[in-house]
Motif scaffolding. Sequence first.
Motif, short mmCIF file in Angstrom:
data_model
loop_
_atom_site.label_atom_id
_atom_site.label_comp_id
_atom_site.label_asym_id
_atom_site.label_seq_id
_atom_site.Cartn_x
_atom_site.Cartn_y
_atom_site.Cartn_z
N GLY A 199 0.83 -1.49 0.02
CA GLY A 199 -0.18 -0.07 -0.04
C GLY A 199 0.94 1.27 0.09
O GLY A 199 0.56 2.35 -0.71
N TRP A 200 1.93 1.17 0.93
CA TRP A 200 2.73 2.37 0.65
C TRP A 200 3.65 2.48 -0.42
O TRP A 200 3.77 3.74 -1.08
CB TRP A 200 3.83 2.33 2.14
N ALA A 201 4.03 1.38 -0.93
CA ALA A 201 4.65 1.57 -2.40
C ALA A 201 3.68 2.11 -3.56
O ALA A 201 4.13 3.02 -4.30
CB ALA A 201 5.13 0.15 -2.76
N TYR A 202 2.50 1.66 -3.50
CA TYR A 202 1.53 2.31 -4.26
C TYR A 202 1.34 3.87 -4.10
O TYR A 202 1.18 4.55 -4.91
CB TYR A 202 0.26 1.62 -4.30
N LEU A 203 1.25 4.12 -2.95
CA LEU A 203 0.88 5.35 -2.54
C LEU A 203 2.13 6.48 -2.80
O LEU A 203 1.82 7.48 -3.39
CB LEU A 203 0.59 5.71 -0.92
#
Length: 300
Positions: A199-203
Amino acid sequence: MDFRWPPPPDGRPDRYRPPVNRGPHTGRPTLPTPPTELVATPHGVELECLTTGSGHPVTVFAHGLAGGIAETRPLGSGVRGRRVFFQFRGHGRSAAPPGHWTYLDLARDLRAIADLHGATRALGVSLGAGALCRLLADNPNRFEKAVFFLPAVLDQPRQRTAAARLTELLAAVEAGDAAGVAEVISLEAPAQVRNTPAGWAYLRQRLEQLMRDGLAQALAELPDQVALPDRRALGEVTASALVLACRGDDLHPVEVAEELAAALPRATLHVYDRPGVLWTERADLRERIAAFLNGQGLDD
């Protein structure tokens, strides 16, 4: 709360710094974008474009509102031939011509890229699906195959939810408010993955692109518009079509997908049981798209 900003382990919302470019992460719904090019179109709007693969057939991919090439690339990973990804006007490095924009303008962007590359197939996501509808309504023989992923609008206005979210995002981007941008785009991922590494990578990738390239303010008018005046115009479309939707997505109601599939003479509809299919049904989604565009059968 299931989301927090700034992301671990460092950084502050008032001191945005683009993250270091890293390789793809497991579960990440986007791919690192290689260098793109600006393409001149016959209607005078330069559009950012990326071409991958080789040979024929050629498929053009059209992204959603406030999205871009990175979000559509995973959808073409199993598709044979040459794959052409582009950014609509007002997105990424594409031009933002002055004036009032409509779905007709977006259809012209899509048609120009398709014509320049000789594409015989097309895939549209949300906003891109609406542009594809408008293009086919005006040119029913243009494509042999068409995929509509998460269609959001046909000939009836969208709910105000989409306009409100876009207004908030545009204001945050214009103000350079990384925290505000992050809060809005975090809603694109299912709640259960927002505080995970994926999720953080996408964000971070979405945040980097939006803070670097921005979004045109003229996009704010699009959520209040319809894609085409009358869905009955789609009754002349000759392309075989695949319509993909999911339940529980307020921005992309299942009813719109059902209406689109009913309006197209040669359409197959598949509805997933829950939203966030790029995260929860990624493998099936890619296989379903590839099977359809590559000419294979896929049971529903």
